[in-house]
Design a protein around this motif. Sequence first.
Motif, short mmCIF file in Angstrom:
data_model
loop_
_atom_site.label_atom_id
_atom_site.label_comp_id
_atom_site.label_asym_id
_atom_site.label_seq_id
_atom_site.Cartn_x
_atom_site.Cartn_y
_atom_site.Cartn_z
N ASN A 1 0.83 -1.21 0.00
CA ASN A 1 0.00 0.00 0.00
C ASN A 1 0.86 1.26 0.00
OD1 ASN A 1 -2.40 -1.45 0.01
ND2 ASN A 1 -2.58 -1.46 2.24
N ALA A 2 1.96 1.21 0.76
CA ALA A 2 2.87 2.36 0.81
C ALA A 2 3.53 2.58 -0.54
CB ALA A 2 3.92 2.15 1.89
N LEU A 3 3.93 1.49 -1.20
CA LEU A 3 4.55 1.58 -2.52
C LEU A 3 3.55 2.13 -3.53
CD1 LEU A 3 6.86 1.08 -4.48
CD2 LEU A 3 6.05 -1.29 -4.72
N ARG A 4 2.31 1.64 -3.47
CA ARG A 4 1.27 2.11 -4.38
C ARG A 4 1.04 3.62 -4.21
NH1 ARG A 4 -2.43 -0.85 -2.58
NH2 ARG A 4 -2.05 -2.64 -3.92
N ALA A 5 0.94 4.06 -2.97
CA ALA A 5 0.72 5.48 -2.69
C ALA A 5 1.88 6.33 -3.19
CB ALA A 5 0.51 5.70 -1.19
N ALA A 6 3.10 5.82 -3.05
CA ALA A 6 4.29 6.55 -3.50
C ALA A 6 4.30 6.67 -5.01
CB ALA A 6 5.55 5.85 -3.01
N VAL A 7 3.91 5.60 -5.69
CA VAL A 7 3.86 5.62 -7.16
C VAL A 7 2.82 6.64 -7.63
CG1 VAL A 7 3.23 4.29 -9.20
CG2 VAL A 7 4.71 3.27 -7.46
N PHE A 8 1.65 6.62 -7.00
CA PHE A 8 0.60 7.59 -7.36
C PHE A 8 1.12 9.01 -7.15
CE2 PHE A 8 -2.98 4.40 -6.09
CZ PHE A 8 -2.71 3.67 -7.24
N ASP A 9 1.74 9.23 -6.01
CA ASP A 9 2.21 10.58 -5.65
C ASP A 9 3.27 11.09 -6.61
OD1 ASP A 9 2.56 12.89 -3.84
OD2 ASP A 9 4.50 11.96 -3.42
N LYS A 10 4.19 10.22 -7.00
CA LYS A 10 5.31 10.64 -7.83
C LYS A 10 4.98 10.66 -9.32
CE LYS A 10 8.87 9.12 -4.59
NZ LYS A 10 10.02 8.21 -4.36
#
Length: 202
Positions: A18-27
């Motif tokens: 979930n953290a990786l997914r959120a980081a990808v969305f953010d970046k």
Amino acid sequence: MLTDKEKVALKTSKQDANALRAAVFDKGITLVKNEIAFKKLEVEKHKKILLLDLHNGHSVSQQVIKRLSEAGFQVTKPESDDVAFGFEAMMGSRQAIMKKYDLILYTLNYQVKSNQTTNRVSFGQPMGQFLPLFLKEIPTIMVSFGNPYHLEDAPRVPVYINAYSDQEGVVSATMDKLLGKSEFKGVSPVDAFCGRFDTRCY
């Protein structure tokens, strides 16, 4: 049945994912064009928002309206067949429109389909009533949650953002950026200006 250790490992794995997914969305979300030095939506400046939601399938407007309303904005969203809006926008008083709205926000969601090789914005039926007609009078922002090449359809729009996906998390991350809760970090992986000089103009 999972052991306690396996349960902890599974929970940690899900949290990491979930953290990786959120980081990808953010970046990933990319501010492609910003000719009016837009920083964030502010209730004091952009209280009355006209939301023009154009798509070839799934609409993201419900999530967008919810976030904007929670932040204190007043959102007006005409339907795609709203002829009255068309007459008002295209043949009415420009001064009246300028008093009615503080900002125009386009949310585009044109996804690739197997039987659709051309993927262009349809600016409303029957008269193209959602064309960007007030670019100089009213701050206008266009966000694409699908096709990243829509500057070709609206080359003079002053603020253009590519979010690339209509996933709920992406829409949420995009709204965070529009509301100033997060900075734009994305770098365009494609030529979003479509090799044209006019898409860089305002």
